[in-house]
Design a protein around this motif. Sequence first.
Motif, PDB file in Angstrom:
ATOM      1  N   GLU A 103       0.839  -1.203   0.000  1.00 36.39           N
ATOM      2  CA  GLU A 103       0.000   0.000   0.000  1.00 36.39           C
ATOM      3  C   GLU A 103       0.873   1.253   0.000  1.00 36.39           C
ATOM      4  OE1 GLU A 103      -2.665  -0.209   3.348  1.00 36.39           O
ATOM      5  OE2 GLU A 103      -3.400  -2.167   2.710  1.00 36.39           O
ATOM      6  N   MET A 104       1.929   1.242   0.795  1.00 37.91           N
ATOM      7  CA  MET A 104       2.825   2.382   0.862  1.00 37.91           C
ATOM      8  C   MET A 104       3.454   2.639  -0.492  1.00 37.91           C
ATOM      9  SD  MET A 104       6.234   3.499   0.838  1.00 37.91           S
ATOM     10  CE  MET A 104       6.965   1.897   0.715  1.00 37.91           C
ATOM     11  N   ARG A 105       3.940   1.604  -1.126  1.00 32.16           N
ATOM     12  CA  ARG A 105       4.581   1.757  -2.440  1.00 32.16           C
ATOM     13  C   ARG A 105       3.588   2.308  -3.464  1.00 32.16           C
ATOM     14  NH1 ARG A 105       9.401  -2.082  -2.931  1.00 32.16           N
ATOM     15  NH2 ARG A 105       9.062  -1.937  -5.159  1.00 32.16           N
ATOM     16  N   ARG A 106       2.381   1.753  -3.483  1.00 33.04           N
ATOM     17  CA  ARG A 106       1.362   2.232  -4.426  1.00 33.04           C
ATOM     18  C   ARG A 106       0.981   3.681  -4.136  1.00 33.04           C
ATOM     19  NH1 ARG A 106      -0.041  -3.066  -3.692  1.00 33.04           N
ATOM     20  NH2 ARG A 106      -1.519  -2.619  -2.021  1.00 33.04           N
ATOM     21  N   SER A 107       0.899   4.036  -2.879  1.00 29.29           N
ATOM     22  CA  SER A 107       0.522   5.390  -2.501  1.00 29.29           C
ATOM     23  C   SER A 107       1.588   6.408  -2.902  1.00 29.29           C
ATOM     24  CB  SER A 107       0.276   5.450  -0.989  1.00 29.29           C
ATOM     25  OG  SER A 107      -0.142   6.729  -0.622  1.00 29.29           O
ATOM     26  N   VAL A 108       2.859   6.095  -2.649  1.00 29.31           N
ATOM     27  CA  VAL A 108       3.944   6.993  -3.051  1.00 29.31           C
ATOM     28  C   VAL A 108       3.941   7.137  -4.567  1.00 29.31           C
ATOM     29  CG1 VAL A 108       6.457   7.290  -3.171  1.00 29.31           C
ATOM     30  CG2 VAL A 108       5.400   6.566  -1.022  1.00 29.31           C
ATOM     31  N   HIS A 109       3.797   6.033  -5.275  1.00 26.31           N
ATOM     32  CA  HIS A 109       3.818   6.064  -6.734  1.00 26.31           C
ATOM     33  C   HIS A 109       2.637   6.878  -7.280  1.00 26.31           C
ATOM     34  CE1 HIS A 109       3.628   4.611 -10.887  1.00 26.31           C
ATOM     35  NE2 HIS A 109       4.950   4.524 -10.759  1.00 26.31           N
ATOM     36  N   ALA A 110       1.441   6.613  -6.798  1.00 22.73           N
ATOM     37  CA  ALA A 110       0.252   7.322  -7.285  1.00 22.73           C
ATOM     38  C   ALA A 110       0.345   8.819  -6.985  1.00 22.73           C
ATOM     39  CB  ALA A 110      -1.009   6.733  -6.660  1.00 22.73           C
TER      40      ALA A 110
END
Length: 121
Positions: free
Chosen positions: A9-16
């Motif tokens: 979730e953290m990775r997706r959130s930073v990327h988005a």
Amino acid sequence: MMSAATAGEMRRSVHATAIGAGCTQRRADALVLAAWEAIVNAIEHGTGEPVVTISRGPGRLSVQILEPLAPPEGAGWGDDLGDPSAVRGRGRLLMRMLADEVRTWHGPAGLYLELAVRLRG
């Protein structure tokens, strides 16, 4: 300890957030990798419960990682970039290569690390 689901979730959130702020795919991927390196270090060397905050300000996007109950002053994320040929200990060097700014400080809640990229436009 941070779960795999939380980490994803953290990775997706930073990327988005990076893409939404106007970063290219390559730039967003670089910020995710730099943040991931910092988070893994916090998990491995700290409490295992880093707090991640993503924020956008004028001309910049930052990811702040708080390691609660941080080690004493002088320990933790230092300015030493390590030996590039070493098997371990190159996280700080990697973060500096991937982000425009890398900053650390001790605060009342623990040890902070901030990674920032400049935004165009």
